[in-house]
Structures are given as C-alpha cells and as structure tokens.
Write an enzyme that holds these catalytic residues in place. Structure first.
Site, PDB file in Angstrom:
ATOM      1  N   GLU A 140       0.861  -1.262   0.045  1.00 31.53           N
ATOM      2  CA  GLU A 140       0.054   0.084   0.088  1.00 31.53           C
ATOM      3  C   GLU A 140       0.868   1.208  -0.175  1.00 31.53           C
ATOM      4  O   GLU A 140       1.882   1.197   0.308  1.00 31.53           O
ATOM      5  CB  GLU A 140      -1.205  -0.110   1.255  1.00 31.53           C
ATOM      6  CG  GLU A 140      -0.204  -0.156   2.451  1.00 31.53           C
ATOM      7  CD  GLU A 140       0.182   1.027   3.077  1.00 31.53           C
ATOM      8  OE1 GLU A 140      -0.413   2.041   2.960  1.00 31.53           O
ATOM      9  OE2 GLU A 140       1.099   1.020   3.794  1.00 31.53           O
ATOM     10  N   PHE A 141       0.326   2.354  -0.627  1.00 33.47           N
ATOM     11  CA  PHE A 141       1.178   3.629  -0.607  1.00 33.47           C
ATOM     12  C   PHE A 141       0.523   4.847  -0.042  1.00 33.47           C
ATOM     13  O   PHE A 141       0.896   5.799  -0.253  1.00 33.47           O
ATOM     14  CB  PHE A 141       1.368   3.874  -2.129  1.00 33.47           C
ATOM     15  CG  PHE A 141       2.265   2.618  -2.784  1.00 33.47           C
ATOM     16  CD1 PHE A 141       3.584   2.671  -2.659  1.00 33.47           C
ATOM     17  CD2 PHE A 141       1.382   1.825  -3.654  1.00 33.47           C
ATOM     18  CE1 PHE A 141       4.278   1.767  -3.167  1.00 33.47           C
ATOM     19  CE2 PHE A 141       2.072   1.090  -4.119  1.00 33.47           C
ATOM     20  CZ  PHE A 141       3.716   0.787  -3.961  1.00 33.47           C
ATOM     21  N   PHE A 186       6.334  16.648  -1.290  1.00 31.02           N
ATOM     22  CA  PHE A 186       7.508  16.108  -0.372  1.00 31.02           C
ATOM     23  C   PHE A 186       8.741  16.895  -0.360  1.00 31.02           C
ATOM     24  O   PHE A 186       9.933  16.585  -0.205  1.00 31.02           O
ATOM     25  CB  PHE A 186       7.650  14.651  -0.720  1.00 31.02           C
ATOM     26  CG  PHE A 186       6.840  13.744   0.254  1.00 31.02           C
ATOM     27  CD1 PHE A 186       5.436  13.655  -0.011  1.00 31.02           C
ATOM     28  CD2 PHE A 186       7.536  13.057   1.383  1.00 31.02           C
ATOM     29  CE1 PHE A 186       4.873  12.901   0.843  1.00 31.02           C
ATOM     30  CE2 PHE A 186       6.573  12.302   2.033  1.00 31.02           C
ATOM     31  CZ  PHE A 186       5.187  12.265   1.764  1.00 31.02           C
ATOM     32  N   GLY A 221      11.410  21.083   7.606  1.00 29.86           N
ATOM     33  CA  GLY A 221      10.821  20.916   8.644  1.00 29.86           C
ATOM     34  C   GLY A 221      11.761  20.177   9.797  1.00 29.86           C
ATOM     35  O   GLY A 221      12.964  20.055   9.599  1.00 29.86           O
ATOM     36  N   CYS A 268       6.979   4.556   9.038  1.00 25.66           N
ATOM     37  CA  CYS A 268       7.094   3.966   7.559  1.00 25.66           C
ATOM     38  C   CYS A 268       8.506   4.463   7.389  1.00 25.66           C
ATOM     39  O   CYS A 268       9.367   3.726   7.250  1.00 25.66           O
ATOM     40  CB  CYS A 268       6.101   4.224   6.923  1.00 25.66           C
ATOM     41  SG  CYS A 268       4.499   3.660   7.326  1.00 25.66           S
TER      42      CYS A 268
HETATM   43  C1  UGA Z   1       4.542   6.932   4.102  1.00 20.45           C
HETATM   44  C2  UGA Z   1       4.216   7.231   2.680  1.00 20.45           C
HETATM   45  O1  UGA Z   1       4.223   8.675   2.180  1.00 20.45           O
HETATM   46  C3  UGA Z   1       3.260   6.488   2.098  1.00 20.45           C
HETATM   47  O2  UGA Z   1       3.008   6.466   0.701  1.00 20.45           O
HETATM   48  C4  UGA Z   1       3.473   4.919   2.482  1.00 20.45           C
HETATM   49  O3  UGA Z   1       2.224   4.065   2.139  1.00 20.45           O
HETATM   50  C5  UGA Z   1       3.416   4.898   4.192  1.00 20.45           C
HETATM   51  O4  UGA Z   1       4.641   5.646   4.262  1.00 20.45           O
HETATM   52  C6  UGA Z   1       3.810   3.606   4.553  1.00 20.45           C
HETATM   53  O5  UGA Z   1       4.953   2.888   4.135  1.00 20.45           O
HETATM   54  O6  UGA Z   1       2.718   2.970   4.800  1.00 20.45           O
HETATM   55  P1  UGA Z   1       3.405   8.176   6.382  1.00 20.45           P
HETATM   56  O7  UGA Z   1       4.435   7.619   7.196  1.00 20.45           O
HETATM   57  O8  UGA Z   1       1.879   7.840   6.606  1.00 20.45           O
HETATM   58  O9  UGA Z   1       3.367   7.637   4.640  1.00 20.45           O
HETATM   59  O10 UGA Z   1       3.472   9.519   6.201  1.00 20.45           O
HETATM   60  P2  UGA Z   1       4.229  10.715   5.300  1.00 20.45           P
HETATM   61  O11 UGA Z   1       2.987  11.575   4.614  1.00 20.45           O
HETATM   62  O12 UGA Z   1       5.126  10.145   4.295  1.00 20.45           O
HETATM   63  O13 UGA Z   1       5.066  11.500   6.103  1.00 20.45           O
HETATM   64  C7  UGA Z   1       6.222  10.969   6.739  1.00 20.45           C
HETATM   65  C8  UGA Z   1       6.970  12.111   7.690  1.00 20.45           C
HETATM   66  O14 UGA Z   1       7.452  12.957   6.699  1.00 20.45           O
HETATM   67  C9  UGA Z   1       6.236  12.966   8.500  1.00 20.45           C
HETATM   68  O15 UGA Z   1       6.783  12.992   9.802  1.00 20.45           O
HETATM   69  C10 UGA Z   1       6.162  14.076   7.873  1.00 20.45           C
HETATM   70  O16 UGA Z   1       5.835  15.379   8.689  1.00 20.45           O
HETATM   71  C11 UGA Z   1       7.620  14.236   6.968  1.00 20.45           C
HETATM   72  N1  UGA Z   1       7.311  14.931   5.824  1.00 20.45           N
HETATM   73  C12 UGA Z   1       6.709  14.828   4.842  1.00 20.45           C
HETATM   74  C13 UGA Z   1       8.096  16.102   5.742  1.00 20.45           C
HETATM   75  O17 UGA Z   1       8.825  16.532   6.597  1.00 20.45           O
HETATM   76  N2  UGA Z   1       8.128  17.080   4.655  1.00 20.45           N
HETATM   77  C14 UGA Z   1       7.320  16.402   3.521  1.00 20.45           C
HETATM   78  O18 UGA Z   1       7.464  17.243   2.619  1.00 20.45           O
HETATM   79  C15 UGA Z   1       6.565  15.366   3.598  1.00 20.45           C
END
Ligand code: UGA
Length: 402
Positions: free
Chosen positions: A138-139, A234, A238, A245
């Site tokens: 899943e993504f 992405f 921050g 994940c």
């Molecule tokens: C991530 C992937 O984005 C999903 O595609 C994947 O399905 C999932 O892992 C998984 O393997 O199950 P998730 O961990 O729920 O999803 O959250 P993200 O939105 O990826 O954020 C991860 C971290 O990166 C958070 O701490 C967020 O604050 C940080 N982040 C995200 C940033 O610092 N900058 C960004 O531009 C995006």
C-alpha cells in the site's frame, strides 16, 4: 469474493473499510481482543479522517473477529501486520506467524501481503505455508489513508495470478503494475526511500538558506518543484521525517542491501541528515527563545493523525526537557501525558501562558492562532504560519533579514 484482513492497524483497517465499502464481504481479524470489542461497538481504535464514515456505513458489509477460525471461508486474505525493525533489520515474525495461522485454517486462501516486506518475503511465505502469495504493497499516507486508498497514483501487484488481486482494485481506475513478488516488494522500499531522500534534500537546503540573507526555502522548494521532473510534493522543510514507515523502511532496506554487498549511499545520507534535525532544531530554539519556558504545538508525527511512532515532535519535546527547558505542549488529538512536561487541553491556554512558542507538527489548525501569536516569539519548525504576521518569527529554512 470473500475477503479477510489480518492486522487492524492503520493499513489493515483502511484496506478492510475501503473494500467493504466497495461491496465486498469482509472479515477483519486482529489478535487484540479489546480492539475487536471497540470495533464491534462501532468505535475506531485509531484516528483517521473519513474511516469511521466508511467502515460503519450501512453500505459496508464487515465483521470483526479475534479468531483465525473465522477466516476459513475467505477466498483472499490480506495481511497488514507490523514489520518493525530490530537492530535496523526487518522483523518478519508477525507476518510469518499470521501467514502460518491462516494456512492452518484455510488451505485454499490466496494470501496478499499488504505490509512492507523486504524482497524475497513472499517467496519465503509460499515455501512455509504452501499458499499462493501475492504482494500488494500500500502507498497510503496516514492522515489521508482513506482518500489515498480510494484514489491511489498506482496499484502494484506481484506474483502468480496477481490479476485476481489487481481486479479488486480496478474501481480505483489507477494505473496497474502487474509484476513479480520481488519487484512489487522492492517498489515499496524504493518509493519510501525516495520520499525520505526528497525530505532530507530539502532540509539540507533549508539549513543552507538559514545562512543566506533574505533566503526562504519555501520559495526555493516552489521554484524547483514546478519542474515536472522534480515535482512539488514532499519538499516541505521541517523537523524531518518520522512515523511508522519512512524511518524504519529506510533502515531496513539499507541493511537488506548491505546483506547483499550493496551500499545504498543516498538513502544512508537521508537517514543521517534526518537524525541531525533534532539537534538543528535545538540550536534554533537556543538562539531564539527568550527564556527556558516553551509551549510546543504538536505531538503527532504529522498532521491529521494521533500516531506518535517515531514522532519528531515528541523527540524534540524530550530533548528540550533533557536540556533543562520547562515544556508545555498541546496537540489537537494526541492526549499523551509526557513525564516532566505539562499538557494543555487547548492551544489558546498554552499560547497565552508562554512567550516562546515552538511549532513541531504541521497541523493546519495552528494557522488559526496567528492572531494570538502575533506578539509572541514563534519558532516555526514546520513553516505553518505567515512570517509577516508575527513580530518575532524564526522559521526553518528562513535566512536572516536582508
Ligand atoms: C509514508 C508514505 O508517504 C506512504 O506512501 C506509505 O504508504 C507509508 O509511508 C507506508 O509505508 O505505509 P506516512 O508515514 O503515513 O506515509 O506519512 P508521510 O506523509 O509520508 O510523512 C512522513 C514524515 O515525513 C512525517 O513526519 C512528515 O511530517 C514528514 N514530511 C513529509 C516532511 O517533513 N516533509 C514533507 O514534504 C513530507
């Protein structure tokens, strides 16, 4: 087609909810009795926007159980159990145990691995259970997992007769990659690694921006992101990436590659940069805060979730406490009590009682407090606020005034 889903965490519950909402007869199974009890009483054990509406909708045909026996009539069983890392190596014991338990009650089930697993896992499970095993990573992102599952950018399925599982996701109209188990498994790691690299890349440039008068990483990110080859998402600078994940998956794939004699240098650098972000943030707080009393806004690892696994905000709070700061905090959904810190029930109270405010999670609602914050010292580690609205503002990736 009768479907089972084993492991009712964020991934499993969303998969079960979405498929039952699409009209499939679904049984969700988890070994935690209290979780099943809650679900039977129409209560969600997690916070995930939109999930309650679909899972408890009259349209959904879904049942919950804590017994593998109830999976014996299922045609397809999705596995969505945790795959943690222990000493940087993936721990497959939950996946293996769940697969064996399913095989012991249902010899004809098609197993679908939804959990993130290193290449070779599906093959191993096939050998152990004798079942046909299909990989279907899943993504979805926490916080928007229902939307992401209904509208994925692509569906990846790998293994023998993978088309059967691809058909289930046809309603999404997403492009399909039908491939081998190993490729499907690797696509998931390569995706999460690439996302981690993007975040660390922008955070590295954010640090550089902080040294250049008039520089702003938000504008730099927009400027590079508009190049279609790079893409805008992405690239939010921050505190770094947290959650259940990206941190664990990057570590797992690095150690898996090492076991095959391959060094994933780019992914390793992304991890290293990420590990430094708390230290970087502490330096910003030290330079900016007027005293050692701080109100931290945000505890969750990201916005729109109650999940605190590998939360950067939580790590920062702990580091502040360790360094002698008096920490108060507020989060819109996380109600965790943190030792030696004071939790507020409302953001207003936390803000009013402190001069120094640190934003640690990107909750959009924090923008609504701009008026209350205008005369405070604001350290915005997630670039939520408009710097022009705050008298003393220090943001990640923002250089000194030119
Ligand atoms: C991530 C992937 O984005 C999903 O595609 C994947 O399905 C999932 O892992 C998984 O393997 O199950 P998730 O961990 O729920 O999803 O959250 P993200 O939105 O990826 O954020 C991860 C971290 O990166 C958070 O701490 C967020 O604050 C940080 N982040 C995200 C940033 O610092 N900058 C960004 O531009 C995006």
């Amino acid at each position: 087609m009768k479907i089972g889903v084993v492991g009712l965490g964020y991934v499993g519950l969303v998969t079960a909810g979405v498929l039952s909402y699409q009209g499939y007869d679904v049984v969700g199974m988890d070994i935690l009795k209290n979780k099943i009890e809650m679900l039977k009483n129409r209560k969600l054990p997690i916070y995930e926007p939109g999930l309650s509406e679909i899972i408890f909708s009259d349209k959904s045909k879904i049942d919950f159980t804590d017994s593998y026996e109830d999976l014996k009539d299922r045609d397809i069983v999705f596995i969505a159990v945790p795959t943690p890392t222990i000493n940087n190596k993936i721990d497959l014991s939950y996946v293996i145990n769940a697969s064996k338990s399913i095989a012991s009650v249902n010899k004809d089930a098609i197993l679908v691995i939804r959990s993130t697993v290193i290449p070779g896992t599906a093959r191993k499970i096939m050998e152990l259970t004798g079942l046909n095993v299909i990989s279907n990573p899943e993504f979805a992102r926490e916080g928007s997992a229902v939307y992401d599952t209904l509208h994925p950018d692509r569906v990846v399925v790998g293994g023998k007769n993978a088309e059967i599982v691809a058909d289930i996701w046809k309603f999404t109209n997403a492009p399909m990659i039908i491939t081998t188990n190993e490729i499907a498994e690797l696509i998931k790691y390569a995706s999460n690694s690439f996302l981690a690299v993007k975040i660390s890349f922008i955070n590295e440039f954010a640090k550089l921006c902080e040294k250049i008068p008039g520089c702003d990483i938000e504008v730099v990110a927009k400027g590079i992101g508009l190049d279609k080859r790079i893409g805008e998402s992405f690239l939010k600078a921050g505190l770094g990436f947290g959650g259940s994940c990206l941190p664990k998956d990057t570590r797992a794939i690095v150690s898996f590659a090492e076991s095959l004699g391959v060094e994933l240098k780019v992914v390793k650098a992304a991890i290293e940069i990420n590990d430094m972000r708390i230290k970087d943030a502490m330096e910003i707080v030290r330079e900016t805060a007027t005293n050692k009393d701080v109100c931290v806004l945000g505890v969750a690892f990201k916005e729109n979730t109650d999940d605190i696994r590998e939360s950067r905000a939580l790590l920062l709070i702990k580091e502040l406490i360790k360094n002698g700061y008096n920490v108060s905090y507020y989060d819109p959904v996380v109600k965790l009590e943190i030792e030696n810190a004071h939790r507020y029930d409302t953001a207003e109270e936390c803000i009013k009682n402190h001069e120094n405010i640190v934003i640690a999670t990107e909750w959009p609602i924090f923008k609504e407090y701009e008026k209350l914050l205008e005369n405070k010292v604001v350290i915005d580690l997630r670039r939520v606020l408009d710097p022009r609205k705050i008298r003393i503002y220090r943001g990640v990736g923002l250089g000194p005034k030119s």
